[in-house]
Design an enzyme around this catalytic site. Structure first.
Site, PDB file in Angstrom:
ATOM      1  N   LYS A  38       0.818  -1.220   0.000  1.00  0.00           N
ATOM      2  CA  LYS A  38       0.000   0.000   0.000  1.00  0.00           C
ATOM      3  C   LYS A  38       0.850   1.267   0.000  1.00  0.00           C
ATOM      4  O   LYS A  38       0.437   2.295  -0.510  1.00  0.00           O
ATOM      5  CB  LYS A  38      -0.949   0.005   1.204  1.00  0.00           C
ATOM      6  CG  LYS A  38      -0.218   0.132   2.517  1.00  0.00           C
ATOM      7  CD  LYS A  38      -1.165   0.078   3.717  1.00  0.00           C
ATOM      8  CE  LYS A  38      -0.397   0.350   4.983  1.00  0.00           C
ATOM      9  NZ  LYS A  38      -0.897  -0.337   6.152  1.00  0.00           N
ATOM     10  N   ARG A 133      -6.772   0.171  17.125  1.00  0.00           N
ATOM     11  CA  ARG A 133      -7.281   0.449  15.798  1.00  0.00           C
ATOM     12  C   ARG A 133      -8.252  -0.699  15.535  1.00  0.00           C
ATOM     13  O   ARG A 133      -9.174  -0.884  16.323  1.00  0.00           O
ATOM     14  CB  ARG A 133      -6.143   0.577  14.777  1.00  0.00           C
ATOM     15  CG  ARG A 133      -6.623   1.294  13.499  1.00  0.00           C
ATOM     16  CD  ARG A 133      -5.520   1.502  12.479  1.00  0.00           C
ATOM     17  NE  ARG A 133      -5.092   0.231  11.884  1.00  0.00           N
ATOM     18  CZ  ARG A 133      -4.119   0.136  10.972  1.00  0.00           C
ATOM     19  NH1 ARG A 133      -3.475   1.221  10.556  1.00  0.00           N
ATOM     20  NH2 ARG A 133      -3.776  -1.033  10.473  1.00  0.00           N
TER      21      ARG A 133
HETATM   22  C1  PLP Z   1       0.111  -0.966   6.740  1.00  0.00           C
HETATM   23  C2  PLP Z   1      -0.121  -2.234   7.447  1.00  0.00           C
HETATM   24  C3  PLP Z   1       0.927  -3.139   7.632  1.00  0.00           C
HETATM   25  C4  PLP Z   1       2.352  -2.859   7.189  1.00  0.00           C
HETATM   26  O1  PLP Z   1       2.967  -1.966   8.055  1.00  0.00           O
HETATM   27  P1  PLP Z   1       4.528  -1.577   7.921  1.00  0.00           P
HETATM   28  O2  PLP Z   1       4.798  -0.740   9.100  1.00  0.00           O
HETATM   29  O3  PLP Z   1       4.682  -0.852   6.634  1.00  0.00           O
HETATM   30  O4  PLP Z   1       5.275  -2.862   7.922  1.00  0.00           O
HETATM   31  C5  PLP Z   1       0.648  -4.350   8.256  1.00  0.00           C
HETATM   32  N1  PLP Z   1      -0.604  -4.631   8.692  1.00  0.00           N
HETATM   33  C6  PLP Z   1      -1.639  -3.777   8.543  1.00  0.00           C
HETATM   34  C7  PLP Z   1      -2.984  -4.178   9.039  1.00  0.00           C
HETATM   35  C8  PLP Z   1      -1.430  -2.554   7.917  1.00  0.00           C
HETATM   36  O5  PLP Z   1      -2.461  -1.705   7.782  1.00  0.00           O
END
Ligand code: PLP
Length: 370
Positions: A38, A133
């Site tokens: 993402k 969250r």
């Molecule tokens: C964005 C996200 C991740 C990845 O996080 P990083 O800090 O980029 O490794 C993993 N799990 C969820 C649910 C996320 O929203």
């Protein structure tokens, strides 16, 4: 010929190196990696590089990106990272192999749609471990699973949790042990097979490196560590990874010696901010043809000795100290996650893929055209 600016340069060899190194590190502890794309707008070239590095599942929070990845026929399991909105259920079932879930109404809608599409949709149930969250409260999980078990065409593929995203809660040894024992109790109560016990994200690095026992965790979802070579609790660099797989390049459109303090009676600027200025006499000021519309300026770090004085929608103003820049000169910035994300998803920023070696470039070209 000049290359387009503003642009973000993406070194696919460095990304591949980071992905392979992390895959091996986590692999030694029995943990598989899901590549989270993402932050790079689900760039297909980057997704391909991750798959070539041996990563078998990719995740994104936007169904539009999951659809793009699905249609490119990558050899990877595709995961929607966020609980689906009720308005996107049809596409989630069509394009995502797995989605993360926290609401029964949503799971019911996924089930009904999966029946319609004659598919089985897999879900990972997110457990609330304190970061506040997404997540099902631990006390509510058994009833949630009982209800889910009654629904056709839905399979529980895993239990997941997330840290350090909203509340900044650290995945400590104690938290991770609590997660594993929770999963264990759920597993024995319901005799579930859980291919994904997904313990977190780039914030889990220190736990993974130092723990004697990773418990039931067999999956971690990584974005930032792969792309920027860092863990995210302290923001420290991970040894042997490249921190500079991405760099942002802007072009000088004006360069003059001007005063350091604005002249005239002052109010708010274009962004509603009231700035204060220190009088440093006359300074060399360069204007770059890029601004907040293109990139998260606060996430850019200029090369020494330059200093960012400020920015508006389409301009960044630099103090270039003793360096006399000229129109047409390029300035290369390092990026944090926010700057990378904004540049990678901006239609105004050109994406330039670069390679460390000519051989790697050739190999990658033959893969994309095959
Ligand atoms: C964005 C996200 C991740 C990845 O996080 P990083 O800090 O980029 O490794 C993993 N799990 C969820 C649910 C996320 O929203």
């Amino acid at each position: 010929m000049r290359t387009v600016t503003p642009r973000i340069e993406i070194n696919l060899d460095k990304i591949r190196h980071n992905a392979k190194t992390l895959k091996d590190l986590y692999g030694k502890k029995g943990i598989q990696i899901t590549g989270v794309v993402k932050g790079v707008g689900a760039s297909l070239k980057i997704a391909e590089a991750l798959v070539e590095s041996g990563i078998k599942s990719l995740a994104d929070s936007k169904i539009a990106n999951i659809k793009k990845l699905k249609q490119s026929n990558l050899n990877a399991i595709l995961m929607l990272l966020r609980t689906p909105a009720l308005s996107e259920i049809e596409e989630v079932v069509r394009f995502a192999d797995i989605s993360m879930n926290t609401e029964l109404d949503v799971v019911r809608a996924l089930s009904a749609e999966a029946v319609k599409q004659r598919k089985t949709h897999q879900i990972i149930l997110m457990a609330e471990m304190g970061d506040l969250r997404e997540g099902i409260l631990l006390k509510d999980m058994p009833a949630f699973i009982e209800e889910t078990a009654k629904l056709p065409n839905i399979r529980i593929a895993g239990i997941g949790t997330n840290f350090a995203c909203f509340g900044g809660v650290i995945p400590t040894e104690q938290k991770m042990r609590a997660f594993s024992s929770f999963v264990k109790s759920i597993q024995s109560q319901f005799s579930l097979l859980l291919p994904y016990v997904s313990g977190g994200n780039s914030a889990n690095y220190n736990w993974m490196m130092h723990t004697q026992d990773t418990g039931l965790v067999n999956n971690i979802r990584l974005g930032e560590s792969i792309f920027l070579g860092r863990e995210t609790v302290g923001g420290t660099l991970i040894p042997n990874l490249y921190p500079d797989a991405f760099c942002f390049v802007a072009e000088v459109v004006e360069s003059k010696v001007k005063p350091s303090v604005p002249a005239g009676s002052r109010g708010r600027n274009a962004f509603g901010e009231t700035l204060s200025f220190k009088d440093r006499g006359e300074i060399r000021r360069a204007i770059l043809g890029v601004g907040r519309q293109d990139v998260l300026v606060s996430g850019l770090t200029p090369p020494k000795p330059f200093e960012i004085l400020g920015s508006s929608s389409d301009h960044i103003i630099l103090d270039t100290k003793k360096v006399p820049l000229r129109p047409g000169d390029e300035v290369k910035f390092s990026v944090d996650y926010g700057a990378m994300l904004s540049a990678m998803t901006s239609p105004y920023v050109y994406k330039k893929y670069v390679y460390t070696s000519a051989k790697a470039q050739k190999a990658s070209l033959s893969i994309t055209t095959a």
